[in-house]
Design an enzyme around this catalytic site. Structure first.
Site, short mmCIF file in Angstrom:
data_model
loop_
_atom_site.label_atom_id
_atom_site.label_comp_id
_atom_site.label_asym_id
_atom_site.label_seq_id
_atom_site.Cartn_x
_atom_site.Cartn_y
_atom_site.Cartn_z
N TYR A 131 0.85 -1.21 0.00
CA TYR A 131 0.00 0.00 0.00
C TYR A 131 0.88 1.24 0.00
O TYR A 131 1.90 1.27 0.69
CB TYR A 131 -0.91 0.02 1.24
CG TYR A 131 -2.34 -0.31 0.86
CD1 TYR A 131 -3.01 0.46 -0.09
CD2 TYR A 131 -3.00 -1.38 1.44
CE1 TYR A 131 -4.32 0.15 -0.45
CE2 TYR A 131 -4.31 -1.68 1.09
CZ TYR A 131 -4.95 -0.91 0.14
OH TYR A 131 -6.23 -1.20 -0.23
N GLU A 178 -0.63 4.82 -0.37
CA GLU A 178 -1.44 6.02 -0.59
C GLU A 178 -0.63 7.26 -0.24
O GLU A 178 0.16 7.26 0.70
CB GLU A 178 -2.72 5.93 0.24
CG GLU A 178 -3.77 5.11 -0.49
CD GLU A 178 -4.77 4.44 0.43
OE1 GLU A 178 -4.37 4.01 1.51
OE2 GLU A 178 -5.94 4.36 0.03
N ASP A 205 -7.41 14.43 -23.82
CA ASP A 205 -7.28 13.00 -23.54
C ASP A 205 -6.56 12.39 -24.74
O ASP A 205 -7.15 12.22 -25.81
CB ASP A 205 -8.69 12.41 -23.36
CG ASP A 205 -8.66 10.91 -23.10
OD1 ASP A 205 -7.62 10.28 -23.32
OD2 ASP A 205 -9.71 10.38 -22.68
N THR A 212 -3.95 6.87 -21.38
CA THR A 212 -3.68 5.52 -20.89
C THR A 212 -2.24 5.22 -21.30
O THR A 212 -1.64 5.93 -22.11
CB THR A 212 -4.62 4.48 -21.52
OG1 THR A 212 -4.60 4.64 -22.94
CG2 THR A 212 -6.03 4.61 -21.01
N LYS A 264 -1.98 1.75 -24.91
CA LYS A 264 -2.42 1.73 -26.32
C LYS A 264 -1.19 1.96 -27.20
O LYS A 264 -0.26 1.15 -27.14
CB LYS A 264 -3.51 2.78 -26.54
CG LYS A 264 -4.77 2.49 -25.70
CD LYS A 264 -5.90 3.42 -26.07
CE LYS A 264 -7.19 3.08 -25.34
NZ LYS A 264 -7.32 3.77 -24.05
N ARG A 274 -1.22 -1.82 -18.71
CA ARG A 274 -2.59 -1.30 -18.65
C ARG A 274 -2.68 -0.31 -17.50
O ARG A 274 -2.47 -0.66 -16.34
CB ARG A 274 -3.53 -2.49 -18.42
CG ARG A 274 -4.99 -2.21 -18.51
CD ARG A 274 -5.73 -3.49 -18.83
NE ARG A 274 -5.37 -3.93 -20.16
CZ ARG A 274 -5.93 -3.45 -21.29
NH1 ARG A 274 -6.92 -2.59 -21.23
NH2 ARG A 274 -5.54 -3.88 -22.47
N1 DSN Z 1 -11.74 1.05 -24.76
C1 DSN Z 1 -10.86 2.03 -25.34
C2 DSN Z 1 -10.89 1.96 -26.82
O1 DSN Z 1 -11.01 0.88 -27.33
O2 DSN Z 1 -10.78 2.97 -27.48
C3 DSN Z 1 -11.12 3.38 -24.89
O3 DSN Z 1 -11.70 3.39 -23.65
#
Ligand code: DSN
Length: 478
Positions: A64, A66, A241, A270, A273, A279
């Site tokens: 933990y 925090e 974003d 994120t 990607k 992730r």
């Molecule tokens: N699930 C993601 C996507 O496929 O674009 C975005 O949240």
């Protein structure tokens, strides 16, 4: 490092897991086989490096932590401090950001952190000021009531879902759509492109607190300098974003007006990607928002995931290497080759092509819904996802589009020639699939017919395309 080390690491891990619950070990092994055998064109997926994957499977998961680096609510966080500080440093250097917060567990968490940071920074709330200077326990019921009234119902302007915006940018099924009074900007019906004059007009009329840029299904570059000017003209905070295209920013494919970091007050992403990390999520911001962003935990996040922050540090270090820029450029080259191949064969693409990592096919030209096309492609060994197109008559469930993206296949080493062959496979499947009917004879949006032998043949051709580019070539689980 020897290739053998990777194989030994994953084999040993599975042996240890198998001794406790063999079905989990089997599922992990099966997932590798499935990923190796499928032509993965899901625009938001990728393959993280073995080092990134291995950084997540260890005892950091037990801790933990925090709080923030050097200021934790638990003892014994010195090693978590090391990896969190490293991940933040790599993120700042990679993106040229003043501040990086690497704790968000996912994209929605990163966006929630950003929304609350902006609300806390921007809303003129006497009750909030009180809450920040006093101990929370000193607030009266009337203070709490005022706080909820003052923070609630603020305005957000973001890209509409069917034009390629994201659920977390103020849409009703998501908490952001319940928190904010939201309005969206779409795209020009003739070109499919963002019409910046229309965005400016919507901003003037609506006067949002937050203007959101970024998308999950828009196949073009976005001019963030113009969006920032629009935000400034109405006194909005400009948030981007960049979850989908963070890898293209990191790899310096998107620079100048198309790099959100110098233009936005706050940027979320994120890490899994096009950035090709674990992730998770991340927030980058200007110095004036840093304190509020660092309150992400406990404001909207639980304890950070130190094992994932360790993996973020590894992946961000990888993205700072020169070869990542080459990877990012190849993602776009491949997407453009795929788009060109589809267009030459007669497909209709939203906006007529792509500048980034994704292509959106309007499958209504093939007489199909997105759902029918997605399933027929899957039967043929091609993994994609259905997606709305602008003003989609089939809604968000059946849709009229198929979104395809190149980050994953580019990681495997496929190039533009293979993208043209991929376009041929997709076009063949879509032209040979016919929409089905319901029992009462009405057209079905889900049923379809595709000859099984043809689907098998396409699957074999897809496997042939992948064969020279093995996934995780050093990992042998046999
Ligand atoms: N699930 C993601 C996507 O496929 O674009 C975005 O949240």
């Amino acid at each position: 490092m020897s290739r053998n080390a990777e194989s030994t690491a994953f084999r040993s891990a599975l042996e240890v897991i198998r001794a406790v619950e063999p079905r989990v070990a089997d599922a992990i092994g099966a997932e590798l086989t499935d990923q190796r055998e499928s032509l993965k064109l899901i625009a938001s997926e990728n393959y993280a490096s073995p080092a990134t994957l291995l950084a997540m499977g260890n005892w950091f998961s037990d801790k933990y932590a925090e709080g923030t680096v050097g200021r934790r609510f638990y003892a014994g966080c010195q090693n978590v401090d090391t990896v969190e500080a490293l991940a933040a440093e790599h993120a700042r250097e990679l993106f040229g950001a003043a501040h990086a917060y690497v704790q968000p567990h996912s994209g929605i968490d990163a966006n929630l952190v950003a929304f609350w940071a902006v609300l806390a920074d921007r809303v003129e709330s006497p009750a909030l000021k009180k809450a920040q200077v006093r101990q929370v326990n000193d607030l009266t019921e009337a203070d709490w009531f005022a706080l909820r009234r003052e923070l609630g119902n603020q305005r957000m302007l973001g890209m509409s879902l069917d034009a390629g915006g994201h659920l977390t940018h103020g849409f009703r099924p998501n908490i952001s759509g319940k928190m904010f009074d939201q309005r969206s900007y779409g795209t020009d019906p003739a070109t499919g492109l963002i019409d910046y004059d229309r965005v400016a007009e919507a901003a003037r009329e609506f006067k949002p607190l937050i203007l959101v840029g970024g998308y999950s299904a828009y196949p073009r570059k976005v001019n963030f300098r113009i969006l920032r000017e629009i935000a400034d003209s109405v006194g909005a905070t400009f948030m981007v974003d960049m979850a989908h295209f963070a890898g293209l920013v990191a790899g310096k494919v998107f620079t100048g007006d198309f790099d959100p970091v110098p233009h936005a007050h706050i940027v979320t992403t994120t890490t899994h990607k096009s950035l090709r990390g674990p992730r998770g999520g991340m927030v980058l911001c200007q110095p004036e928002l840093a304190d509020q962003v660092d309150r992400g935990c406990p404001m909207v996040l639980g304890g950070p995931l130190p094992h994932v922050m360790a993996a973020k540090a590894v992946a961000l270090a990888e993205a700072r290497r020169p070869d990542f820029a080459d990877y990012a450029q190849r993602i776009v080259d491949n997407a453009q080759a795929l788009a060109d191949g589809l267009l030459r064969r007669g497909a209709t693409l939203v906006t007529g092509g792509t500048d980034n990592h994704l292509v959106l096919i309007d499958v209504s030209g093939y007489g199909l819904t997105g759902r029918q096309a997605e399933q027929a492609l899957l039967d043929s060994g091609i993994v994609t996802n259905r997606n709305s197109v602008p003003q989609d008559p089939n809604g968000a469930w059946y849709t009229s589009g198929i979104r395809i993206g190149t980050p994953a296949l580019t990681t495997r080493g496929l190039g533009t020639a293979e993208m043209d062959q991929t376009a041929e496979l997709i076009h063949t499947v879509l032209t040979q699939t016919t929409a089905g009917a319901n029992a009462d004879g009405t057209p079905s949006k889900a049923k379809y017919t595709l000859d099984a032998d043809l689907a098998d043949k396409i699957s074999r051709q897809a496997a042939d395309l992948l064969a020279p580019h093995p996934l995780y070539p050093a990992v042998d689980l046999t």
